[in-house]
Scaffold this motif. Structure first.
Motif, PDB file in Angstrom:
ATOM      1  N   MET A 173       0.860  -1.128  -0.072  1.00  0.00           N
ATOM      2  CA  MET A 173      -0.062   0.104  -0.158  1.00  0.00           C
ATOM      3  C   MET A 173       0.912   1.328   0.160  1.00  0.00           C
ATOM      4  O   MET A 173       1.791   1.364   0.884  1.00  0.00           O
ATOM      5  N   ILE A 174       0.653   2.108  -1.080  1.00  0.00           N
ATOM      6  CA  ILE A 174       1.572   3.342  -1.293  1.00  0.00           C
ATOM      7  C   ILE A 174       0.899   4.546  -0.679  1.00  0.00           C
ATOM      8  O   ILE A 174      -0.195   4.986  -1.491  1.00  0.00           O
ATOM      9  N   TRP A 175       1.152   5.326   0.475  1.00  0.00           N
ATOM     10  CA  TRP A 175       0.455   6.553   0.814  1.00  0.00           C
ATOM     11  C   TRP A 175       1.296   7.704   0.042  1.00  0.00           C
ATOM     12  O   TRP A 175       2.384   7.566  -0.108  1.00  0.00           O
ATOM     13  N   SER A 176       0.520   8.430  -0.775  1.00  0.00           N
ATOM     14  CA  SER A 176       1.248   9.588  -1.643  1.00  0.00           C
ATOM     15  C   SER A 176       1.037  10.917  -0.888  1.00  0.00           C
ATOM     16  O   SER A 176      -0.063  10.972  -0.201  1.00  0.00           O
ATOM     17  N   ARG A 177       1.807  11.818  -1.184  1.00  0.00           N
ATOM     18  CA  ARG A 177       1.744  13.191  -0.666  1.00  0.00           C
ATOM     19  C   ARG A 177       0.852  14.070  -1.215  1.00  0.00           C
ATOM     20  O   ARG A 177       0.989  14.123  -2.539  1.00  0.00           O
TER      21      ARG A 177
ATOM     22  N   SER B 276       1.949  20.897   4.993  1.00  0.00           N
ATOM     23  CA  SER B 276       1.420  21.480   6.392  1.00  0.00           C
ATOM     24  C   SER B 276       1.970  22.668   6.468  1.00  0.00           C
ATOM     25  O   SER B 276       3.105  22.708   5.694  1.00  0.00           O
ATOM     26  N   VAL B 277       1.705  23.738   7.269  1.00  0.00           N
ATOM     27  CA  VAL B 277       2.418  25.135   7.348  1.00  0.00           C
ATOM     28  C   VAL B 277       3.947  24.726   7.915  1.00  0.00           C
ATOM     29  O   VAL B 277       4.735  25.351   7.594  1.00  0.00           O
ATOM     30  N   GLU B 278       3.911  23.651   8.932  1.00  0.00           N
ATOM     31  CA  GLU B 278       5.161  23.510   9.221  1.00  0.00           C
ATOM     32  C   GLU B 278       6.034  22.462   8.339  1.00  0.00           C
ATOM     33  O   GLU B 278       6.837  21.986   8.967  1.00  0.00           O
ATOM     34  N   GLY B 279       5.368  22.154   7.448  1.00  0.00           N
ATOM     35  CA  GLY B 279       6.155  21.208   6.522  1.00  0.00           C
ATOM     36  C   GLY B 279       5.920  19.781   6.518  1.00  0.00           C
ATOM     37  O   GLY B 279       6.393  18.866   6.157  1.00  0.00           O
ATOM     38  N   ARG B 280       4.905  19.449   7.377  1.00  0.00           N
ATOM     39  CA  ARG B 280       4.603  17.836   7.507  1.00  0.00           C
ATOM     40  C   ARG B 280       3.811  17.427   6.364  1.00  0.00           C
ATOM     41  O   ARG B 280       2.846  18.159   5.619  1.00  0.00           O
ATOM     42  N   PRO B 281       4.041  16.119   5.872  1.00  0.00           N
ATOM     43  CA  PRO B 281       3.239  15.967   4.781  1.00  0.00           C
ATOM     44  C   PRO B 281       1.785  15.452   4.856  1.00  0.00           C
ATOM     45  O   PRO B 281       1.301  15.257   6.021  1.00  0.00           O
ATOM     46  N   LEU B 282       1.081  15.820   4.033  1.00  0.00           N
ATOM     47  CA  LEU B 282      -0.234  15.337   3.847  1.00  0.00           C
ATOM     48  C   LEU B 282      -0.583  14.092   3.213  1.00  0.00           C
ATOM     49  O   LEU B 282      -0.039  14.516   1.813  1.00  0.00           O
ATOM     50  N   GLU B 283      -1.114  13.065   3.545  1.00  0.00           N
ATOM     51  CA  GLU B 283      -0.950  11.655   2.833  1.00  0.00           C
ATOM     52  C   GLU B 283      -2.204  11.430   2.585  1.00  0.00           C
ATOM     53  O   GLU B 283      -3.306  11.405   3.533  1.00  0.00           O
ATOM     54  N   ALA B 284      -2.312  10.618   1.677  1.00  0.00           N
ATOM     55  CA  ALA B 284      -3.500   9.762   1.183  1.00  0.00           C
ATOM     56  C   ALA B 284      -3.212   8.640   0.628  1.00  0.00           C
ATOM     57  O   ALA B 284      -2.082   8.525  -0.302  1.00  0.00           O
TER      58      ALA B 284
ATOM     59  N   VAL C 146     -12.095   3.761  -2.471  1.00  0.00           N
ATOM     60  CA  VAL C 146     -11.934   4.557  -1.266  1.00  0.00           C
ATOM     61  C   VAL C 146     -10.949   5.348  -1.188  1.00  0.00           C
ATOM     62  O   VAL C 146      -9.559   4.597  -1.503  1.00  0.00           O
ATOM     63  N   CYS C 147     -10.923   6.634  -1.071  1.00  0.00           N
ATOM     64  CA  CYS C 147      -9.533   7.283  -0.816  1.00  0.00           C
ATOM     65  C   CYS C 147      -9.621   7.747   0.552  1.00  0.00           C
ATOM     66  O   CYS C 147     -10.534   8.395   1.170  1.00  0.00           O
ATOM     67  N   ILE C 148      -8.321   7.801   1.235  1.00  0.00           N
ATOM     68  CA  ILE C 148      -8.059   7.983   2.593  1.00  0.00           C
ATOM     69  C   ILE C 148      -7.014   8.872   2.957  1.00  0.00           C
ATOM     70  O   ILE C 148      -6.010   8.716   2.439  1.00  0.00           O
ATOM     71  N   ALA C 149      -7.525  10.061   3.337  1.00  0.00           N
ATOM     72  CA  ALA C 149      -6.655  11.205   3.602  1.00  0.00           C
ATOM     73  C   ALA C 149      -6.198  10.924   5.233  1.00  0.00           C
ATOM     74  O   ALA C 149      -7.333  11.094   6.036  1.00  0.00           O
ATOM     75  N   ARG C 150      -5.027  10.557   5.771  1.00  0.00           N
ATOM     76  CA  ARG C 150      -4.884  10.227   6.822  1.00  0.00           C
ATOM     77  C   ARG C 150      -5.088  11.108   8.001  1.00  0.00           C
ATOM     78  O   ARG C 150      -5.718  11.017   9.037  1.00  0.00           O
ATOM     79  N   ASP C 151      -4.536  12.292   7.760  1.00  0.00           N
ATOM     80  CA  ASP C 151      -4.666  13.248   8.764  1.00  0.00           C
ATOM     81  C   ASP C 151      -4.685  14.747   7.948  1.00  0.00           C
ATOM     82  O   ASP C 151      -3.493  15.194   7.572  1.00  0.00           O
ATOM     83  N   ALA C 152      -5.556  15.446   8.009  1.00  0.00           N
ATOM     84  CA  ALA C 152      -5.646  16.850   7.348  1.00  0.00           C
ATOM     85  C   ALA C 152      -4.887  17.929   7.984  1.00  0.00           C
ATOM     86  O   ALA C 152      -4.943  19.048   7.575  1.00  0.00           O
TER      87      ALA C 152
END
Ligand SMILES: [Zn+2]
Length: 229
Positions: free
Chosen positions: A1-5, A9-17, A62-68
């Protein structure tokens, strides 16, 4: 399973789905948008694994966005690193500018990225995880009453506190629910876990509900000749 960016975020953390399945029905699940409401986040890993082996994924994508809101999660704050509530920063008809909501919609990199993800994935159902001391319950916007009842009924088999609450009782200007559900007419469920919901029981509820939602036919697919009235 491949999570892509899909953003940063503002502080540079990746948003992954991650996108799982090949079906025509398209469901977007967002693991969290308020950083101090992390109860749903713990279910995202097991949920992705569970869905990857689900036969329902022939009918559904299904698309899962881990943490917005990964900065808020790291700091345990409701808003992002600029203290903007990412669930009040949407181009909804009731958007109200303010320090905690942004001077205009989509001022934040997290909401901009999620808005683009929604535009490209084009979900027909959106499910967003939150938590509240008065949970667990399912709130909804738009034409989502049927899905809200299906979710709450399935969750109640694991934990009988689950119920549908159609109106949370306070205004939510510029919310994702108003934008998607009310303005765009896309059914959206706001899942309110109980604050400090036990991880195992939260996962039991999510698994039961997602299985129920994915296996249920859409109303327009039902044959009126054979559907009981
Ligand atoms: Zn929330």
């Amino acid at each position: 399973m491949i999570w892509s960016r899909f953003g940063v975020s503002v502080e540079g953390r990746p948003l992954e789905a991650v996108t799982i399945g090949t079906g025509l029905r398209r469901v977007l699940i967002i693991g969290g948008i308020h950083g101090d409401e992390t109860e749903g986040l713990a279910t995202i890993g097991p949920l992705a694994e569970h869905l990857a082996s689900s036969p329902a994924l022939r009918e559904v994508t299904v698309c899962i966005a881990r943490d917005a809101n990964p900065d808020g999660t790291a700091a345990q704050t409701r808003g992002n690193a600029r203290r903007v509530d990412l669930n009040r920063n949407w181009p909804a008809s009731n958007f109200a500018p303010g320090r905690s909501r942004g001077i205009q919609p989509l001022t934040e990199p997290e909401t901009t990225a999620l808005h683009e993800l929604i535009g490209s994935f084009t979900p027909e159902l959106v499910i967003v995880f939150h938590s509240t001391p008065s949970g667990p319950f399912v709130n909804y916007d738009g034409p989502a009453e049927r899905q809200a009842r299906a979710f709450a009924d399935a969750a109640a088999l694991a934990d009988q506190r689950w119920r549908v609450v159609p109106n949370v009782g306070y205004p939510t200007p510029g919310s994702l629910g108003t934008y998607m559900g009310v303005d765009l007419g896309v059914p959206i469920l706001t899942i309110e876990f109980a604050r400090k919901h036990a991880p195992d029981s939260a996962w039991d509820a999510v698994r039961a509900c997602v299985d129920a939602l994915l296996s249920a036919p859409r109303p327009e697919d039902a044959n009126p000749e054979t559907t009981p009235r």
